[in-house]
Write a protein that holds these residues in place. Structure first.
Motif, PDB file in Angstrom:
ATOM      1  N   VAL A   1      -4.248  -4.867  -8.550  1.00 17.85           N
ATOM      2  CA  VAL A   1      -4.867  -4.037  -9.594  1.00 17.85           C
ATOM      3  C   VAL A   1      -5.835  -3.030  -8.976  1.00 17.85           C
ATOM      4  O   VAL A   1      -5.843  -1.844  -9.334  1.00 17.85           O
ATOM      5  CB  VAL A   1      -5.590  -4.911 -10.626  1.00 17.85           C
ATOM      6  N   MET A   2      -6.634  -3.495  -8.042  1.00 20.15           N
ATOM      7  CA  MET A   2      -7.593  -2.598  -7.397  1.00 20.15           C
ATOM      8  C   MET A   2      -6.878  -1.544  -6.556  1.00 20.15           C
ATOM      9  O   MET A   2      -7.276  -0.374  -6.532  1.00 20.15           O
ATOM     10  CB  MET A   2      -8.560  -3.414  -6.537  1.00 20.15           C
ATOM     11  N   ARG A   3      -5.815  -1.948  -5.889  1.00 16.70           N
ATOM     12  CA  ARG A   3      -5.049  -1.014  -5.054  1.00 16.70           C
ATOM     13  C   ARG A   3      -4.457   0.111  -5.911  1.00 16.70           C
ATOM     14  O   ARG A   3      -4.567   1.297  -5.569  1.00 16.70           O
ATOM     15  CB  ARG A   3      -3.945  -1.776  -4.326  1.00 16.70           C
ATOM     16  N   VAL A   4      -3.855  -0.252  -7.029  1.00 20.90           N
ATOM     17  CA  VAL A   4      -3.255   0.753  -7.912  1.00 20.90           C
ATOM     18  C   VAL A   4      -4.335   1.612  -8.559  1.00 20.90           C
ATOM     19  O   VAL A   4      -4.218   2.841  -8.627  1.00 20.90           O
ATOM     20  CB  VAL A   4      -2.385   0.071  -8.990  1.00 20.90           C
ATOM     21  N   THR A   5      -5.389   0.971  -9.037  1.00 20.01           N
ATOM     22  CA  THR A   5      -6.467   1.713  -9.692  1.00 20.01           C
ATOM     23  C   THR A   5      -7.086   2.740  -8.762  1.00 20.01           C
ATOM     24  O   THR A   5      -7.283   3.908  -9.138  1.00 20.01           O
ATOM     25  CB  THR A   5      -7.546   0.747 -10.209  1.00 20.01           C
ATOM     26  N   ASN A   6      -7.377   2.343  -7.542  1.00 21.77           N
ATOM     27  CA  ASN A   6      -8.001   3.272  -6.598  1.00 21.77           C
ATOM     28  C   ASN A   6      -7.075   4.427  -6.244  1.00 21.77           C
ATOM     29  O   ASN A   6      -7.525   5.564  -6.069  1.00 21.77           O
ATOM     30  CB  ASN A   6      -8.422   2.521  -5.335  1.00 21.77           C
ATOM     31  N   ALA A   7      -5.786   4.142  -6.156  1.00 21.43           N
ATOM     32  CA  ALA A   7      -4.817   5.203  -5.841  1.00 21.43           C
ATOM     33  C   ALA A   7      -4.690   6.199  -6.992  1.00 21.43           C
ATOM     34  O   ALA A   7      -4.478   7.395  -6.769  1.00 21.43           O
ATOM     35  CB  ALA A   7      -3.454   4.596  -5.516  1.00 21.43           C
ATOM     36  N   MET A   8      -4.827   5.699  -8.225  1.00 22.54           N
ATOM     37  CA  MET A   8      -4.649   6.551  -9.402  1.00 22.54           C
ATOM     38  C   MET A   8      -5.949   7.203  -9.869  1.00 22.54           C
ATOM     39  O   MET A   8      -5.900   8.150 -10.675  1.00 22.54           O
ATOM     40  CB  MET A   8      -4.050   5.731 -10.561  1.00 22.54           C
ATOM     41  N   LEU A   9      -7.085   6.758  -9.378  1.00 22.41           N
ATOM     42  CA  LEU A   9      -8.368   7.297  -9.853  1.00 22.41           C
ATOM     43  C   LEU A   9      -8.493   8.818  -9.712  1.00 22.41           C
ATOM     44  O   LEU A   9      -8.988   9.476 -10.639  1.00 22.41           O
ATOM     45  CB  LEU A   9      -9.536   6.605  -9.152  1.00 22.41           C
TER      46      LEU A   9
ATOM     47  N   ASP B   1      -3.443  10.115 -17.623  1.00 29.11           N
ATOM     48  CA  ASP B   1      -4.351   9.860 -18.737  1.00 29.11           C
ATOM     49  C   ASP B   1      -4.637   8.379 -18.946  1.00 29.11           C
ATOM     50  O   ASP B   1      -5.752   8.007 -19.312  1.00 29.11           O
ATOM     51  CB  ASP B   1      -3.764  10.446 -20.030  1.00 29.11           C
ATOM     52  N   THR B   2      -3.624   7.557 -18.714  1.00 29.49           N
ATOM     53  CA  THR B   2      -3.777   6.127 -19.000  1.00 29.49           C
ATOM     54  C   THR B   2      -3.099   5.291 -17.928  1.00 29.49           C
ATOM     55  O   THR B   2      -1.943   5.537 -17.573  1.00 29.49           O
ATOM     56  CB  THR B   2      -3.147   5.780 -20.363  1.00 29.49           C
ATOM     57  N   LEU B   3      -3.827   4.302 -17.434  1.00 29.68           N
ATOM     58  CA  LEU B   3      -3.282   3.332 -16.490  1.00 29.68           C
ATOM     59  C   LEU B   3      -3.412   1.949 -17.105  1.00 29.68           C
ATOM     60  O   LEU B   3      -4.514   1.520 -17.453  1.00 29.68           O
ATOM     61  CB  LEU B   3      -4.027   3.372 -15.157  1.00 29.68           C
ATOM     62  N   VAL B   4      -2.286   1.260 -17.247  1.00 28.60           N
ATOM     63  CA  VAL B   4      -2.302  -0.119 -17.725  1.00 28.60           C
ATOM     64  C   VAL B   4      -1.827  -1.018 -16.593  1.00 28.60           C
ATOM     65  O   VAL B   4      -0.654  -0.985 -16.203  1.00 28.60           O
ATOM     66  CB  VAL B   4      -1.404  -0.313 -18.960  1.00 28.60           C
TER      67      VAL B   4
ATOM     68  N   ALA C   1       1.597   7.100  -6.616  1.00 24.61           N
ATOM     69  CA  ALA C   1       0.561   8.074  -6.964  1.00 24.61           C
ATOM     70  C   ALA C   1       1.047   9.493  -6.695  1.00 24.61           C
ATOM     71  O   ALA C   1       0.800  10.411  -7.494  1.00 24.61           O
ATOM     72  CB  ALA C   1      -0.714   7.782  -6.183  1.00 24.61           C
ATOM     73  N   ASP C   2       1.746   9.675  -5.592  1.00 20.72           N
ATOM     74  CA  ASP C   2       2.291  10.996  -5.268  1.00 20.72           C
ATOM     75  C   ASP C   2       3.318  11.426  -6.315  1.00 20.72           C
ATOM     76  O   ASP C   2       3.372  12.605  -6.698  1.00 20.72           O
ATOM     77  CB  ASP C   2       2.941  10.981  -3.882  1.00 20.72           C
ATOM     78  N   LEU C   3       4.142  10.473  -6.769  1.00 18.35           N
ATOM     79  CA  LEU C   3       5.147  10.786  -7.773  1.00 18.35           C
ATOM     80  C   LEU C   3       4.490  11.248  -9.071  1.00 18.35           C
ATOM     81  O   LEU C   3       4.881  12.261  -9.661  1.00 18.35           O
ATOM     82  CB  LEU C   3       6.018   9.553  -8.021  1.00 18.35           C
ATOM     83  N   VAL C   4       3.485  10.494  -9.518  1.00 18.53           N
ATOM     84  CA  VAL C   4       2.783  10.843 -10.757  1.00 18.53           C
ATOM     85  C   VAL C   4       2.085  12.188 -10.617  1.00 18.53           C
ATOM     86  O   VAL C   4       2.137  13.038 -11.517  1.00 18.53           O
ATOM     87  CB  VAL C   4       1.785   9.741 -11.146  1.00 18.53           C
ATOM     88  N   GLU C   5       1.437  12.410  -9.480  1.00 21.67           N
ATOM     89  CA  GLU C   5       0.739  13.679  -9.268  1.00 21.67           C
ATOM     90  C   GLU C   5       1.717  14.847  -9.317  1.00 21.67           C
ATOM     91  O   GLU C   5       1.397  15.929  -9.833  1.00 21.67           O
ATOM     92  CB  GLU C   5       0.005  13.674  -7.937  1.00 21.67           C
ATOM     93  N   GLY C   6       2.915  14.650  -8.798  1.00 23.07           N
ATOM     94  CA  GLY C   6       3.888  15.723  -8.783  1.00 23.07           C
ATOM     95  C   GLY C   6       4.391  16.105 -10.160  1.00 23.07           C
ATOM     96  O   GLY C   6       4.925  17.212 -10.359  1.00 23.07           O
ATOM     97  N   LEU C   7       4.212  15.222 -11.138  1.00 30.84           N
ATOM     98  CA  LEU C   7       4.694  15.507 -12.485  1.00 30.84           C
ATOM     99  C   LEU C   7       3.759  16.439 -13.238  1.00 30.84           C
ATOM    100  O   LEU C   7       4.179  17.466 -13.772  1.00 30.84           O
ATOM    101  CB  LEU C   7       4.859  14.202 -13.270  1.00 30.84           C
TER     102      LEU C   7
ATOM    103  N   HIS D   1       0.819  -1.211   0.000  1.00 33.35           N
ATOM    104  CA  HIS D   1       0.000   0.000   0.000  1.00 33.35           C
ATOM    105  C   HIS D   1       0.854   1.263   0.000  1.00 33.35           C
ATOM    106  O   HIS D   1       0.570   2.221  -0.743  1.00 33.35           O
ATOM    107  CB  HIS D   1      -0.933   0.012   1.218  1.00 33.35           C
ATOM    108  N   GLN D   2       1.892   1.289   0.807  1.00 32.55           N
ATOM    109  CA  GLN D   2       2.740   2.483   0.876  1.00 32.55           C
ATOM    110  C   GLN D   2       3.467   2.730  -0.441  1.00 32.55           C
ATOM    111  O   GLN D   2       3.612   3.877  -0.879  1.00 32.55           O
ATOM    112  CB  GLN D   2       3.743   2.358   2.022  1.00 32.55           C
ATOM    113  N   SER D   3       3.921   1.661  -1.086  1.00 30.51           N
ATOM    114  CA  SER D   3       4.584   1.786  -2.372  1.00 30.51           C
ATOM    115  C   SER D   3       3.633   2.384  -3.407  1.00 30.51           C
ATOM    116  O   SER D   3       4.022   3.271  -4.190  1.00 30.51           O
ATOM    117  CB  SER D   3       5.077   0.414  -2.850  1.00 30.51           C
ATOM    118  N   VAL D   4       2.397   1.913  -3.409  1.00 36.33           N
ATOM    119  CA  VAL D   4       1.410   2.419  -4.366  1.00 36.33           C
ATOM    120  C   VAL D   4       1.083   3.882  -4.081  1.00 36.33           C
ATOM    121  O   VAL D   4       0.956   4.698  -5.004  1.00 36.33           O
ATOM    122  CB  VAL D   4       0.139   1.542  -4.326  1.00 36.33           C
ATOM    123  N   THR D   5       0.962   4.224  -2.815  1.00 32.94           N
ATOM    124  CA  THR D   5       0.682   5.616  -2.445  1.00 32.94           C
ATOM    125  C   THR D   5       1.805   6.537  -2.890  1.00 32.94           C
ATOM    126  O   THR D   5       1.567   7.628  -3.427  1.00 32.94           O
ATOM    127  CB  THR D   5       0.481   5.732  -0.924  1.00 32.94           C
ATOM    128  N   ARG D   6       3.046   6.093  -2.688  1.00 33.70           N
ATOM    129  CA  ARG D   6       4.191   6.897  -3.121  1.00 33.70           C
ATOM    130  C   ARG D   6       4.210   7.052  -4.639  1.00 33.70           C
ATOM    131  O   ARG D   6       4.562   8.116  -5.163  1.00 33.70           O
ATOM    132  CB  ARG D   6       5.498   6.260  -2.632  1.00 33.70           C
TER     133      ARG D   6
END
Length: 245
Positions: A122-130, A83-86, A72-78, A65-70
């Motif tokens: 998949v759900m963990r990453v998707t929810n973090a990136m939504l 636009d796309t999550l695979v 998401a924070d990295l992507v948000e900072g960019l 969970h912490q890795s996924v949260t980090r």
């Protein structure tokens, strides 16, 4: 000049995931290479950049969970959006002779591990990136599935369904079901959510025995990742079109 679209591909350091990242990069996307292993991640990004792609590293363990949260924070900072999550990262679990996974002798710990990666991850990453996807003009989510997830094909005696895989195949059927539920939940948004089957691709996942190349295997995921507005959602697709559930 319009801003580049931003994509994140999990498990993108090798195989099909790498080729998905390469394909999106060739289309002008800025691509995040999500992977756990630092050395492989760095090598993949270096290779993508050498080919002309705008790629960057995203340290990412989909089971943490912490890795996924980090991530998401990295992507948000960019750019503040995605636009796309695979969701490509996945594992097979322990395989017996000829890849068989006997349901009568299944290791339940192995089953839990596979579901943790292939479904919960998949759900963990998707929810973090939504929240980031919601800020995109044309967001897309692609979950990399498999033809063995098709209950119709697996149950049809006239179709060659391959070995019994009581861990991997059900995990992908579970993923397909989750894909449909996300599509239903997000039906009133502009987010399109679909599952992609790469086919039988030669990767280290199967001892390089598949007849298809990773580049061929990436094609459907790339197509779904770049769907036009109004495209399908809640579907399961391969090169030739929709796959029966």
């Amino acid at each position: 000049m319009s801003e580049k679209k931003l994509a994140l591909v999990t498990g993108a350091n090798k195989g099909i995931g790498y080729e998905i990242a390469a394909g999106l990069g060739a289309l002008g996307y800025r691509v995040g290479v999500g992977a756990r292993d630092r050395t492989r991640r760095e090598a993949a990004v270096e290779k993508l950049r050498a080919a002309g792609a705008d790629a960057f590293e995203v340290p990412l363990d989909v089971t943490d969970h912490q890795s996924v949260t980090r991530a998401a924070d990295l992507v948000e900072g960019l750019t503040g959006h995605l636009d796309t999550l695979v969701n490509n990262a996945g594992i097979s679990g322990e395989l017996g002779p000829e890849w068989a996974q006997d349901p009568t002798a299944v290791d339940f710990g192995d089953l839990r591990t596979v579901v943790e990666t292939n479904v919960i991850g998949v759900m963990r990453v998707t929810n973090a990136m939504l929240p980031l996807l919601r800020r995109s003009a044309s967001p897309r989510i692609v979950n990399v599935s498999s033809s063995v997830a098709s209950l119709t094909r697996q149950a049809d005696p006239d179709i060659e369904a391959g070995p019994v895989m009581a861990v991997y195949a059900p995990s992908k059927s579970f993923l397909n079901a989750v894909t449909v539920q996300y599509a239903r939940q997000l039906a009133d948004t502009n987010i399109l959510v679909n599952a992609a089957c790469p086919g039988f691709v030669a990767t280290d996942f199967n001892g390089f025995r598949g007849p298809r190349t990773p580049e061929q295997g990436a094609a459907t995921a790339i197509r779904l990742a770049t769907l036009p507005d109004g495209g399908p959602t809640g579907g399961f697709f391969e090169d030739d079109g929709a796959i029966p559930w």
